[in-house]
Design an enzyme around this catalytic site. Structure first.
Site, PDB file in Angstrom:
ATOM      1  CG  ASN A  32     -11.379 -31.728   0.815  1.00  0.00           C
ATOM      2  OD1 ASN A  32     -10.885 -32.562   0.062  1.00  0.00           O
ATOM      3  ND2 ASN A  32     -12.525 -31.102   0.528  1.00  0.00           N
ATOM      4  CD  GLU A  33     -12.333 -29.845  -3.466  1.00  0.00           C
ATOM      5  OE1 GLU A  33     -13.290 -29.073  -3.254  1.00  0.00           O
ATOM      6  OE2 GLU A  33     -12.333 -30.683  -4.379  1.00  0.00           O
ATOM      7  CE1 TYR A  93     -20.471 -30.111  -9.180  1.00  0.00           C
ATOM      8  CE2 TYR A  93     -18.441 -31.161  -8.445  1.00  0.00           C
ATOM      9  CZ  TYR A  93     -19.772 -30.834  -8.237  1.00  0.00           C
ATOM     10  OH  TYR A  93     -20.401 -31.227  -7.088  1.00  0.00           O
ATOM     11  CD  GLU A 129     -13.491 -34.968  -2.965  1.00  0.00           C
ATOM     12  OE1 GLU A 129     -14.281 -34.379  -3.724  1.00  0.00           O
ATOM     13  OE2 GLU A 129     -13.236 -34.595  -1.806  1.00  0.00           O
ATOM     14  CD1 TRP A 180     -17.752 -36.680  -3.890  1.00  0.00           C
ATOM     15  CD2 TRP A 180     -16.226 -37.199  -2.343  1.00  0.00           C
ATOM     16  NE1 TRP A 180     -18.116 -36.076  -2.724  1.00  0.00           N
ATOM     17  CE2 TRP A 180     -17.203 -36.374  -1.755  1.00  0.00           C
ATOM     18  CE3 TRP A 180     -15.163 -37.677  -1.551  1.00  0.00           C
ATOM     19  CZ2 TRP A 180     -17.149 -35.999  -0.402  1.00  0.00           C
ATOM     20  CZ3 TRP A 180     -15.123 -37.301  -0.215  1.00  0.00           C
ATOM     21  CH2 TRP A 180     -16.113 -36.463   0.337  1.00  0.00           C
ATOM     22  CE  LYS A 211     -20.227 -34.978  -7.573  1.00  0.00           C
ATOM     23  NZ  LYS A 211     -20.935 -34.040  -6.700  1.00  0.00           N
TER      24      LYS A 211
HETATM   25  C1  BDP Z   1     -15.414 -31.540  -3.606  1.00  0.00           C
HETATM   26  C2  BDP Z   1     -15.400 -31.702  -2.109  1.00  0.00           C
HETATM   27  C3  BDP Z   1     -16.449 -32.672  -1.594  1.00  0.00           C
HETATM   28  C4  BDP Z   1     -17.733 -32.498  -2.367  1.00  0.00           C
HETATM   29  C5  BDP Z   1     -17.456 -32.856  -3.809  1.00  0.00           C
HETATM   30  C6  BDP Z   1     -18.714 -32.741  -4.690  1.00  0.00           C
HETATM   31  O1  BDP Z   1     -14.133 -32.056  -1.621  1.00  0.00           O
HETATM   32  O2  BDP Z   1     -16.632 -32.473  -0.213  1.00  0.00           O
HETATM   33  O3  BDP Z   1     -18.783 -33.242  -1.841  1.00  0.00           O
HETATM   34  O4  BDP Z   1     -16.480 -32.007  -4.347  1.00  0.00           O
HETATM   35  O5  BDP Z   1     -18.950 -31.672  -5.239  1.00  0.00           O
HETATM   36  O6  BDP Z   1     -15.465 -30.184  -3.851  1.00  0.00           O
HETATM   37  O7  BDP Z   1     -19.443 -33.721  -4.806  1.00  0.00           O
END
Ligand code: BDP
Length: 599
Positions: A420-421, A480, A511, A556, A575
Site C-alpha cells: 500500500n502506497e 489533502y 481509497e 476510505w 474517514k
Molecule cells: C492513505 C493510506 C491510509 C491512510 C489514509 C488517510 O493508505 O492508510 O489512513 O491515506 O490519510 O495514505 O486517511
C-alpha cells in the site's frame, strides 16, 4: 525454523482434533530483553499480570507505559494435552503473533516466526504427553525496523526510545488471533491447492495434495455440493474433478462445495481426512475489465481495518458478524484487507457470503516521503542500503508467499495487493518491486496482482504500475489537496484519471475519503462535517462514473480507527462511513442509496 508455507489450518475431522488455547494468559513486558538469557520460559514468568488472548495488549491496562510499549513481551500458559492424543502428531499453531515471536514448549524452543499477520506452527509431538500438562511460552516482539514489514524505526527521545512508522494506524500488538493445539495422524495431508474453472454448465476443480509419512497410501478426493450430495470423486494426489450442472460461486452468492481429501490404506481404511470449501469461479483481467465468471465486476465497498475499542486488532466473532451485516446493509460487494492479512475467519465468512476481497500484505509505509511529518520519523531515504534494502525485500517476499499460501483457496480473494502506497516514482522503487511481482505470480498464477499507488506518484511518474495487472489508486482530491474546493478537485481528479485510463488496464479507486467528525454539521460544505463527506463522495462518484476504465470504488474507510497521535489526527482517523463503534454517519446512508438498488 519458520514454517511458513505448507501448513493447513487446524480442523476437527473424523481423524483430527483441536483444542483452542484462547482465554487469559500470563503476560509480562521485558523492556531490557533480559528474559531470554534469564530463561523465563523455564518456569512461571517472574511477575506476570493477566492478559487476554486474543487481544491487542495496548488498550487493556490503565498504564501509558503498556499502551506505547515497544520491545519484548512474554505470554505464557499451561495446557493439558488431551488424553486421547496418543500416537498422534501434535502441533502448536498460532494464527498470528504481532510482529514476531519465538515459542517454547516447556524448556524446548520450537518455532520462530517473522510477520504479524500470518500463521505459524511447530510439531511438538516429542515434547508433549497426552493427559499431561505443558507450559507454553511465547516471546512476542512488536518492534518495527527498516527490515520488518511494515517498516518503522526506533528513535531516541527525551523520554526514552519511541517507535516511529510511516503508516496511519496504531501499532497494536500482541496475540491477535487464536492459538491451537491440534492433533493429526502421523500419516497426514499437509497441503492442498485448488484452482477452479468452468465451461458452460461444467465446472472443474483442479487439486494438488501434499502428504507426509504416506508411503503406500492413496489420496482420494470427494466433492460434495452444499446439500451434501456427492458430485465428483478422484484418486491420486493431483487431478481435476468434473462438476456437471455446476453451481458457481459469484459475488453476492457464496455457494460452496465441500472437497474432502482422504488418505486411505490398501484395505480402504481412511487414515486422515481434511475438508476444504471450494467456490467454483474464475477471475480474469481483460482490457479495462475485471471479470468474475466472465462477467464484468464493479467493486463497491471499503478499505477496512481490524480495529475496535478495547481489543484493538484482535479478531472477535461478534465484531465480524456486525461488520459484515453493515457491509450488507450498505450494499458493499467487496473490501480490501487494508493494510495486512485479516483473520482467516474473515475470509471464510466472505467465502460463505459472496463478498469479494482484495487481499493485501502488511507492506504499508514503505514511503518515507509521505505525510510531510504527519506520521513522524521524517528525514530518511526510502530505498537505500541503510533503510528499505535487500533484506527487507526478502522479508517482503516471504510475506507475499505466506499470504498466498494461507489464502490461495478462498474464492472470495480475487486480487493480491502486494503493498500500500509505497514510494513508486524512483529507480530504487522499480528495482525493489519488479522481483516481488514475480514472487506473487509464481506463488499464484491464477489471480491478478497489483499494488496500491499513492498520490505522490501520479500518472506519468509511477514506475511500478507497469508491473501490475490492475491499477489501484488512492486519491484525496478535495481533502489533502483542493481542501474544501470540490469544484477544483473534480477538474484535477478527472484530468489525472483520464491519464491513467489511457494505460488500458482496469482501475480500482482503492481509497478516497474525507475525515468527518460524527455529529458535526454545516449548512455550507465545510470539511470535517457530515455534509461535506457526502458532497465529497458525490464528486468522486461523478468522476468515476465518467471514466470507463474505473471498475471499482472503495471508500476510505469503513469505520473510524485508531492511529498514532499527532496534529493531523483527533482521537484517530475519522474517514469512516461509520464511527469506530459502528454508528452510521450521513455518508453511510448516501452510500447505501448509491450501492443498493433497493434502498
Ligand atoms: C492513505 C493510506 C491510509 C491512510 C489514509 C488517510 O493508505 O492508510 O489512513 O491515506 O490519510 O495514505 O486517511
Amino acid at each position: 525454523m519458520t514454517k511458513g508455507t505448507t501448513m493447513l489450518r487446524p480442523q476437527d475431522t473424523s481423524t483430527r482434533e483441536t483444542k483452542r488455547l484462547d482465554g487469559l494468559w500470563s503476560f509480562e513486558l521485558d523492556g531490557d530483553s533480559a528474559g531470554r538469557d534469564a530463561g523465563w520460559f523455564r518456569g512461571p514468568l517472574p511477575s506476570p499480570r493477566d492478559m487476554a488472548v486474543p487481544a491487542s495488549f495496548n488498550d487493556l491496562t490503565a498504564d501509558a507505559a503498556v499502551r506505547d510499549y515497544v520491545g519484548d513481551i512474554w505470554y505464557q500458559r499451561t495446557v493439558r494435552v488431551p488424553r486421547g492424543w496418543t500416537d498422534q502428531r501434535v502441533v502448536l499453531h498460532f494464527e498470528s503473533a504481532t510482529h514476531r515471536a519465538t515459542v517454547w514448549v516447556d524448556d524446548h524452543e520450537v518455532v520462530s516466526h517473522e510477520g504479524g499477520y500470518t500463521p505459524f506452527e511447530a510439531d511438538v509431538t516429542e515434547f508433549v504427553t497426552p493427559g499431561e500438562e505443558v507450559r507454553i511460552t511465547a516471546l512476542v516482539n512488536n518492534t518495527l525496523s527498516f527490515q520488518s514489514i511494515p517498516p518503522g524505526v526506533i528513535e531516541d527521545t527525551a523520554a526514552g526510545k519511541a517507535q516511529r512508522y510511516w503508516h496511519d494506524f496504531f501499532n497494536f500488538a500482541g496475540i491477535h488471533r487464536s492459538v491451537w493445539l491440534a492433533a493429526t495422524p502421523q500419516a497426514r495431508i499437509e497441503n492442498l491447492t485448488v484452482v477452479t474453472g468452468f465451461s458452460g454448465d461444467v465446472g472443474s476443480v483442479d487439486f494438488a495434495v501434499e502428504t507426509a509419512d504416506s508411503d503406500g497410501l492413496e489420496v482420494r478426493t470427494v466433492l460434495r455440493d452444499a446439500a451434501g450430495r456427492e458430485v465428483a470423486t478422484g484418486s491420486g494426489a493431483t487431478g481435476s474433478l468434473r462438476v456437471d450442472d455446476v453451481h458457481l460461486w459469484a459475488p453476492g452468492h457464496g455457494y460452496l462445495y465441500d472437497l474432502e481429501v482422504q488418505l486411505v490404506d490398501d484395505t480402504g481404511v481412511v487414515l486422515d481426512t481434511y475438508h476444504q470449501s471450494v467456490g467454483i469461479r474464475t477471475v480474469e483481467v481483460r482490457g479495462t475489465e475485471f471479470l468474475i465468471n466472465g462477467d464484468p465486476f464493479y467493486f463497491k465497498g471499503f478499505g477496512m481495518h481490524e480495529d475496535h475499542s478495547t481489543i484493538g486488532k484482535a479478531h472477535s466473532p461478534a465484531h465480524l458478524v456486525q461488520d459484515f451485516e453493515l457491509l450488507d446493509w450498505i450494499g458493499a460487494n467487496s473490501f480490501r484487507t487494508s493494510h495486512y492479512p485479516y483473520s482467516e475467519d474473515v475470509l471464510d465468512y466472505a467465502d460463505r457470503h459472496g463478498i469479494v476481497i482484495i487481499d493485501e500484505t502488511a507492506a504499508v509505509g514503505l514511503n518515507m516521503g509521505l505525510g510531510g511529518g504527519i506520521f513522524g520519523g521524517q528525514g530518511y531515504t526510502t530505498f537505500s542500503p541503510d533503510t528499505i534494502n535487500e533484506t527487507t525485500r526478502e522479508v517482503h517476499a516471504q510475506a507475499i508467499r505466506e499470504l498466498i499460501a494461507r489464502d490461495k483457496n478462498h474464492p472470495s480473494v480475487v486480487l493480491w495487493s502486494i503493498a500500500n502506497e509505497p514510494e513508486s516514482d524512483t529507480e530504487g522503487a522499480e528495482d525493489y518491486f519488479r522481483p516481488l511481482f514475480d514472487v506473487a505470480r509464481e506463488a499464484d498464477p491464477s489471480r491478478p496482482v497489483g499494488f496500491v499507488n499513492v498520490m505522490l506518484a501520479p500518472h506519468g511518474s509511477c514506475r511500478v504500475s507497469q508491473f501490475a495487472d490492475v491499477l489501484m489508486l488512492n486519491r484525496y482530491y478535495g481533502w489533502y489537496v483542493n481542501t474544501g474546493d470540490l469544484a477544483g478537485a473534480e477538474i484535477a481528479w478527472t484530468e489525472e484519471l483520464t491519464g491513467w485510463a489511457s494505460e488500458g488496464k482496469p482501475i480500482i479507486i482503492t481509497e478516497y475519503g474525507a475525515d468527518t467528525l460524527a455529529g458535526n454539521h454545516s449548512l455550507t460544505p465545510q470539511p470535517w462535517s457530515e455534509e461535506y463527506q457526502v458532497d465529497y463522495l458525490d464528486m468522486n462518484h461523478r468522476v468515476f462514473d465518467a471514466c470507463e476504465a474505473v471498475v471499482g470504488e472503495h471508500v476510505w474507510n469503513f469505520a473510524d480507527f485508531a492511529t498514532t497521535s499527532g496534529i493531523m489526527r483527533v482521537d484517530g482517523n475519522k474517514k469512516g462511513a461509520f464511527t469506530r463503534d459502528r454508528k452510521p454517519k450521513a455518508a453511510a446512508f448516501a452510500l447505501r442509496r448509491r450501492w443498493r438498488k433497493d434502498a
